[in-house]
Scaffold this active site. Structure first.
Site, PDB file in Angstrom:
ATOM      1  CG  LEU A 164       8.664  64.936 -70.686  1.00  9.26           C
ATOM      2  CD1 LEU A 164       9.644  64.891 -69.515  1.00  9.26           C
ATOM      3  CD2 LEU A 164       8.485  66.361 -71.195  1.00  9.26           C
TER       4      LEU A 164
ATOM      5  CB  THR B  80       5.175  64.147 -58.599  1.00  6.02           C
ATOM      6  OG1 THR B  80       4.297  63.726 -57.566  1.00  6.02           O
ATOM      7  CG2 THR B  80       4.663  65.416 -59.232  1.00  6.02           C
ATOM      8  CG  HIS B  81       1.703  58.696 -61.410  1.00  8.99           C
ATOM      9  ND1 HIS B  81       1.132  59.092 -62.608  1.00  8.99           N
ATOM     10  CD2 HIS B  81       1.025  57.593 -61.016  1.00  8.99           C
ATOM     11  CE1 HIS B  81       0.160  58.254 -62.926  1.00  8.99           C
ATOM     12  NE2 HIS B  81       0.072  57.334 -61.977  1.00  8.99           N
TER      13      HIS B  81
ATOM     14  CG  ASP C  64      11.617  54.976 -68.252  1.00 13.16           C
ATOM     15  OD1 ASP C  64      10.450  55.365 -68.490  1.00 13.16           O
ATOM     16  OD2 ASP C  64      11.881  53.857 -67.784  1.00 13.16           O
TER      17      ASP C  64
ATOM     18  N   GLY D 146       9.123  55.485 -71.126  1.00 12.58           N
ATOM     19  CA  GLY D 146       7.808  54.871 -70.966  1.00 12.58           C
ATOM     20  C   GLY D 146       6.810  55.793 -70.298  1.00 12.58           C
TER      21      GLY D 146
ATOM     22  CG  ASP E 151       3.134  57.787 -65.406  1.00 14.51           C
ATOM     23  OD1 ASP E 151       3.797  58.829 -65.448  1.00 14.51           O
ATOM     24  OD2 ASP E 151       1.907  57.743 -65.605  1.00 14.51           O
TER      25      ASP E 151
END
Ligand code: GAR
Length: 189
Positions: A89, A104-105, A137, A139, A141
């Site tokens: 994003l 979600t990762h 944020d 970065g 992940d």
């Protein structure tokens, strides 16, 4: 209930889990994607509004980011959930929805960030990986972790089999985390 906009790029099984959750604290009001993803079919069958914003249809990444921020904002979300959304994003989306953006990762962050988390965990030879739900944020992940569930790597696992097992716990973790966020006062302004 809190209004949730879901962003996805793939099959959308995590989005489907949110749609099927039936929790009184939140409702999915729209689903967006960066391509004609298979995961849009279920939401469309339910009559939910969907939108597709392809990076390639915009002059540059900043224009795409601004258009995505506008498309999401049109649905007046309290929370924006990336559920298998495979693009980073940009600043416009972060400025508008920062602090209300969840991802979600399929790994135990900070281990194995990025687009190939399951493959990378297998290649590293770890015996435990898992799923992480975190705030987004700027970065890759890197935002604050909200919740994690470990998943053992089993003998004979390949990427598909391990990812399937991770997604089984990931769906429950995501639903429970969004329920917690939207059940608190700050989640339902
Ligand atoms: C999920 O495992 C999600 O964590 C992952 O894509 C899968 C989507 O599954 N996201 C990432 O890897 C983001 N870097 P789904 O399309 O079945 O919901």
């Amino acid at each position: 209930p809190a209004r949730v906009v879901v962003l996805l790029s793939g099959t959308g099984s995590l989005c489907a889990a949110l749609l099927d959750a039936g929790r009184p604290s939140f409702t999915v009001v729209a689903v967006g994607a960066d391509r004609e993803a298979p995961g849009l079919a279920g939401p469309r069958e339910r009559g939910l509004p969907t939108f597709v914003l392809r990076l390639g249809d915009h002059p540059d990444r900043a224009a795409w980011d601004a258009a995505l921020a506008d498309a999401v904002a049109a649905h007046e979300p309290d929370w924006v959930v990336c559920a298998g959304f495979m693009k980073l994003l940009g600043p416009a989306v972060l400025a508008r929805f920062g602090g209300r953006l969840v991802n979600t990762h399929p790994a135990l962050l900070p281990a194995f960030p990025g687009a190939h988390a399951v493959r990378d965990a297998l290649a590293a030879g770890v015996t435990t990986t898992g799923a992480t739900v975190h705030l987004v944020d700027a970065g890759l992940d890197t935002g604050p972790v909200l919740a994690q569930t470990p998943v053992p790597v089993l003998p004979g696992d390949d990427e598909a089999r391990l990812h399937d097992r991770i997604k089984t716990v990931e769906r429950a973790l995501l639903v429970d985390t969004i329920t917690t966020l939207t059940s608190s006062r700050s989640g339902t302004p």
